[in-house]
Scaffold this motif. Sequence first.
Motif, mmCIF file in Angstrom:
data_model
loop_
_atom_site.group_PDB
_atom_site.id
_atom_site.type_symbol
_atom_site.label_atom_id
_atom_site.label_comp_id
_atom_site.label_asym_id
_atom_site.label_seq_id
_atom_site.Cartn_x
_atom_site.Cartn_y
_atom_site.Cartn_z
ATOM 1 N N LEU A 1 -64.857 61.446 -53.700
ATOM 2 C CA LEU A 1 -65.584 60.210 -54.013
ATOM 3 C C LEU A 1 -65.987 59.476 -52.741
ATOM 4 O O LEU A 1 -67.128 59.042 -52.600
ATOM 5 C CB LEU A 1 -64.695 59.275 -54.839
ATOM 6 N N TYR B 1 -69.896 58.296 -52.111
ATOM 7 C CA TYR B 1 -70.444 57.033 -52.567
ATOM 8 C C TYR B 1 -71.411 56.367 -51.582
ATOM 9 O O TYR B 1 -72.295 55.622 -52.015
ATOM 10 C CB TYR B 1 -69.338 56.073 -53.022
ATOM 11 N N LEU C 1 -73.068 59.978 -55.962
ATOM 12 C CA LEU C 1 -72.162 59.989 -57.110
ATOM 13 C C LEU C 1 -72.804 60.606 -58.351
ATOM 14 O O LEU C 1 -72.135 61.271 -59.131
ATOM 15 C CB LEU C 1 -71.743 58.553 -57.436
ATOM 16 N N VAL D 1 -65.315 59.389 -60.997
ATOM 17 C CA VAL D 1 -66.657 58.837 -60.784
ATOM 18 C C VAL D 1 -66.890 57.670 -61.735
ATOM 19 O O VAL D 1 -67.378 56.609 -61.360
ATOM 20 C CB VAL D 1 -67.747 59.912 -61.005
#
Lengths: 339, 325
Positions: free
Chosen positions: B102, B106, B277, B296
Amino acid sequence: MTSARETTTTGSDNETDAALARAASGTVPVGRSPRQLAWIRFRRDRTGVVCAVIVACFILIALAAPLITKAYGKNPYTLYGQDDGLLNSYGLPLKPNGGIDGAHWFGVEPGLGRDVLALLVYGIRTSLGIALCVTVLSVVAGVTVGLFQGYLGGRTDYVVGRFSDLMMSFPQQLFFIAFTPVIVAMFVRPGNAEPTWIRFAALVIVQFVLGWMALGRLVRAQVLSLRTREYVEAARLSGASTARIVRRELLPNIWSTVLVQSTLLLPVNVTAEAGLSYLGVGMQTPTPDWGLMFQDAAQYYQSDITYMFFPGVAMVVFVVAFNLLGDSVRDALDPKTVR
Amino acid sequence: MLRFLVRRLLGAVVILALISALTYLLFFTLPSDPALLSCGKNCTPANVALIHHNLGLDKPVPVQYGEYMAGIFTGRRLPLGNCPAPCFGLSFANDAPVWTILSSRYPTTLSLAVGGAAVFLTVGVGLGLVSAWTRGSLFDRLASSVSLMGQSVQIYFIGPLAIYLLVDRLRWLDPGADPDWSHDPAGAVGGLVLPCLVMSVIFWSNYSRQTRSLMIEQLAEEHVRTARAKGMGRGYVFFRYALRGAMGPIVTLFGIDLGSVFGGAIITETTFGLHGLGQLAVAAVTQTDLPLEMGVMLFSSCAIVLFNVVIDASYAFIDPRVRLL
C-alpha cells in the motif's frame, strides 16, 4: 379535452360567463391539470423533444438489438475478422479506418475480429439493461426509504439516516471493484463456469447497494417539509392510514423530483457500469458490453483509433441527450427553477 | 474548534470501524469461502484447510475481526510470516505485508487526486467566475455548452484520445508516468500533467455551473447591492463579497465529490497505465487477494473520511459566520 367537455355540460349561466370572458380577452380559458401543463411546456422545449427522441432511439436499439443485427446480417459473436481474413498478423484490420466497408459498416474489432456495429448494438443492450435495473431498484428503494424516514421521523429517521451516511462513506468505485467478485462467488464456486446472468445480477446488486442514498435523502427532505402541511394534517385527522397518506398525499408531490432524479441517474449508472467493465471487473469477453469495447479499444488506440470512436461517440451522445432531457424534464415540471 | 475536531474525529473512527466490520464480514464470512476464492482452480481439501489455518479462518468471526483490527495498531505474527505494526495482513499473492504494498502505491493515487482536484477547482471555479462576470455574453453561452460536453465525456474515452493526439501525434506532453517525488520531482510533475488534465475534465462542468449560479445568486444579495451602492468597485465586491459567500457551497460540493475524485483517479490510472491504488485493487480482485483488497478498501475509506473532516473544518476559515460545534 376534459375542460372543453366541462364547459359544454355546465349550466347556461356559466356558458354565458365563459362566452363573455372569451369575448373580453379573445382567448378561450382552458383548465389544465399540472400534468397536462408540464406536458405542454415539455413539448414546447425543442431541445428536450430532440433529446427525448435520441434517448428513445437508444432504448429502441437496446430492445431491438436482435432484430437490428438480423436485418444487418451479422451477429456479435462470430469472429468475422479471423474467419474472412480481414485482419493482418498483428490482429489489426487490413482495410483502412478500422476495416469499414460495405459488409462491416463500423469496421471490424481488432484482435478477435467481431463486427463493430453488432458489438455496439448488443453492448448498448447489456449496459443499458444493467443500468436500467440499477436505476429502477435504486429509485424504488430510495423513495421508499426516504418517504418512511421523513414521515415517521424520530428514531427511525435517525437510525436510517446514519445507515445511509455509512453507505455514503464507502469509496464507491472501490466498493464496486471489490464486491462484484464476492457476489459472483456467492452464486458460483470459483473455477466453475459462470453464466452471464450472474455477472449481470452481481453488477446490478453492487451498484444498487450504493445507489439509493442520494434519492433517499432528497425524498426525505421533501417529505419533512410536506408532512406538516395542512392537507396532510387534515388527512391524518380524518383518520387516513399511514399507507394512504404516503400514497395519496405525499407521493404525488414528490413525483417530479423522482422523475428528474431518475433521468439523471440512468446515464450515471450506464457510465459506471461501463467503467467497471473497462477496469476488467464487470462483464467479461465474449459478452458484448459498452465498457468492454473501451477496454478493447484502449489496447489498440495507437494503431486503430477508429474502433474507439463508435462506442465513444455513441456514449457521449447518449449522456448528453440524457442530461439535457433531465434538465428539460425539470424545467417542464418545475417552471420556477431558474438555471 | 477543538471540540469540533474531537467530535468529528470520533465520528470518523466510528464510521471507519463500521466500514471495516462490514467489509470484513462481506469478504470473509459470506458463503463464498475466501479459501476457495484464493486457491483458485487446482483446489484440494488440504489446500483449503491450510489456507483456513493461515488466515485464521478456523476461529469464530468476531475473534478474527478483533485480531485483524488489533493487528493494525500492534502488528501480528502470522503463520506465514511476521507482519509489523500497521498490519493489514499478508498478501496472498506474494506473502508481503499489505502495508508495504500500500505505501508504495498510494503516492501515485494521492498525487493524481490532488493534482486533478487542483486543476478542476481552478478551471471549473475560474470558468464559473468568468461566466458570472460576463453573464449572458458569448463566452457565458459557449462555456455552458463546453460544460455540457465535459460532463458527458468519459475518462476511458478521452484518455486514449488525448494520449493519441497530444503525446503520440503532437508530442506536446509526456505520457503518464508514476511520480517519484523524492528522486525526480520535475519528472513527476511532467508525468502527471496529462493524467491530471484528463481526469479533471469530467469534474469541471459541475463546478463551473455551480459557481456561476452561486455567484449570480450572491450578486443579487442585499449586502452585495449595499456594498455596490456605497461606491465600492465592481471587482472588489465581486471577489471579496460575492465569491466569499459562494465559497461555502463549492467546498461542500467538493466534500461530496471526494469519493468520485478517488474513483476518477482509479480509472485514470488504468487508462494511463499508472500503478496506484486503483490498479492495485483491480489486480487484487483478479488474483482474489483478499487481504490486499481489504487493505486498499480500509486505507482509501480512511483517507476519504479524514479529508472530509478537514473540509468540514475549513468552513470556519471560509465563512466567519459558521460556528463549529
